[in-house]
Design an enzyme around this catalytic site. Sequence first.
Site, PDB file in Angstrom:
ATOM      1  N   CYS A 136       9.258  -0.491 -12.161  1.00  0.00           N
ATOM      2  CA  CYS A 136       7.869  -0.120 -12.428  1.00  0.00           C
ATOM      3  C   CYS A 136       7.016  -0.326 -11.181  1.00  0.00           C
ATOM      4  O   CYS A 136       6.591  -1.450 -10.885  1.00  0.00           O
ATOM      5  CB  CYS A 136       7.322  -0.943 -13.590  1.00  0.00           C
ATOM      6  SG  CYS A 136       5.583  -0.654 -13.881  1.00  0.00           S
ATOM      7  N   CYS A 139       3.563  -1.733 -11.724  1.00  0.00           N
ATOM      8  CA  CYS A 139       3.502  -3.162 -12.064  1.00  0.00           C
ATOM      9  C   CYS A 139       3.693  -4.011 -10.811  1.00  0.00           C
ATOM     10  O   CYS A 139       3.048  -5.035 -10.637  1.00  0.00           O
ATOM     11  CB  CYS A 139       4.607  -3.558 -13.046  1.00  0.00           C
ATOM     12  SG  CYS A 139       4.875  -2.417 -14.379  1.00  0.00           S
ATOM     13  N   ASP A 140       4.626  -3.618  -9.958  1.00  0.00           N
ATOM     14  CA  ASP A 140       5.075  -4.505  -8.880  1.00  0.00           C
ATOM     15  C   ASP A 140       4.744  -4.013  -7.472  1.00  0.00           C
ATOM     16  O   ASP A 140       4.980  -4.731  -6.497  1.00  0.00           O
ATOM     17  CB  ASP A 140       6.596  -4.713  -8.996  1.00  0.00           C
ATOM     18  CG  ASP A 140       6.970  -5.294 -10.345  1.00  0.00           C
ATOM     19  OD1 ASP A 140       6.208  -6.152 -10.826  1.00  0.00           O
ATOM     20  OD2 ASP A 140       7.984  -4.884 -10.925  1.00  0.00           O
TER      21      ASP A 140
END
Length: 311
Positions: A136, A139-140
């Site tokens: 993701c 997300c990261d």
Amino acid sequence: MEIEKLKCLIIGSGPAGYTAAIYAGRANLSPVVYAGLQPGGQLTTTTDVENFPGYPQGINGTELMEDLRKQAERFGADIRYGVVTAADLSRAPYRITVDGEKMLETETLIIATGATAKYLGLEDEKKYAGMGVSACATCDGFFYRKKVVAVVGGGDTACEEAIYLSGLARKVYLIVRKPYLRASKVMQERVQNNEKIEVLFEHNAVGLFGENGVEGVHLVKRLGEPDEERYDLAIDGFFLAIGHKPNSEVFKPYLDTDETGYILTEPGTPRTKIPGVFAAGDVADPHYRQAITAAASGCQAAIEAERYLLR
Ligand code: NDP
């Protein structure tokens, strides 16, 4: 053990689940929604959603899902946290276990459990989980500012992730196993016009290395059978974007699925082979997998549930 009795149970809280909840709520079915492992579903892991009708400027994925949740609650949906761990669909009313302990009995069931990101299956993906491996980018990606990253995949997701990461990282490699991208034309063009992205066609990632987290990837480049070239590329982050697996495991003993696990429904409807049990959204859709198509099938499922209860 006490069993809670319901008219309509919706499992999943992506666009399919919440849209089903809006319609079921308005039809007085007092729907209960279990939000699952990732409340709000996959859209909460993306940035801007530009193709959901009604938002000419695009909308943040998390915001869109918050709005859908509020809209469902406005019509009385009871949204709860919990994961379905077992199901008995052998006879109506259907029995569902949540978090291994809570038992529910429902007259209608809408399965909107979505799909989960796939991994290549390399041992190193597990070894470096949370230490440079991610499925993701939104997300990261933040952790890779000014660093070098690789994205695996040649579809729309891979292109989208690569473009997103190019806004943060110094350099993005896109590792594609075929000699072409599968992504839509517009995404291909955006990738090709992005100076920070380098596409490595006919490449496969076969392993990762690094002392304290990912420091590089072992690559195999196809040169025409049987020749290949093996080399290492220094990277700091390794992102997977190779598709998804439908979350249908719990229901498989009762429902028909295709070889990947997508629940089979009557064509053009969310009806499964069990009366009163419906499947909506990505868990039953290997073809379109869009927020808007998921929402539409959630709507269909709620209408079907209402009709089933009237009968
Ligand atoms: P896709 O299935 O479309 O693409 C998966 C990609 O990963 C393909 O390039 C595939 O390669 C590659 N792949 C799969 N397994 C492996 C493997 N083991 N090793 C290396 N590469 C692998 O998935 P997406 O998640 O990209 O997209 C899913 C759907 O969602 C699509 O319909 C897409 O259009 C849609 N989507 C739309 C977006 C938008 O409109 N904004 C954004 C994101 C997704 P190969 O081609 O060789 O099979």
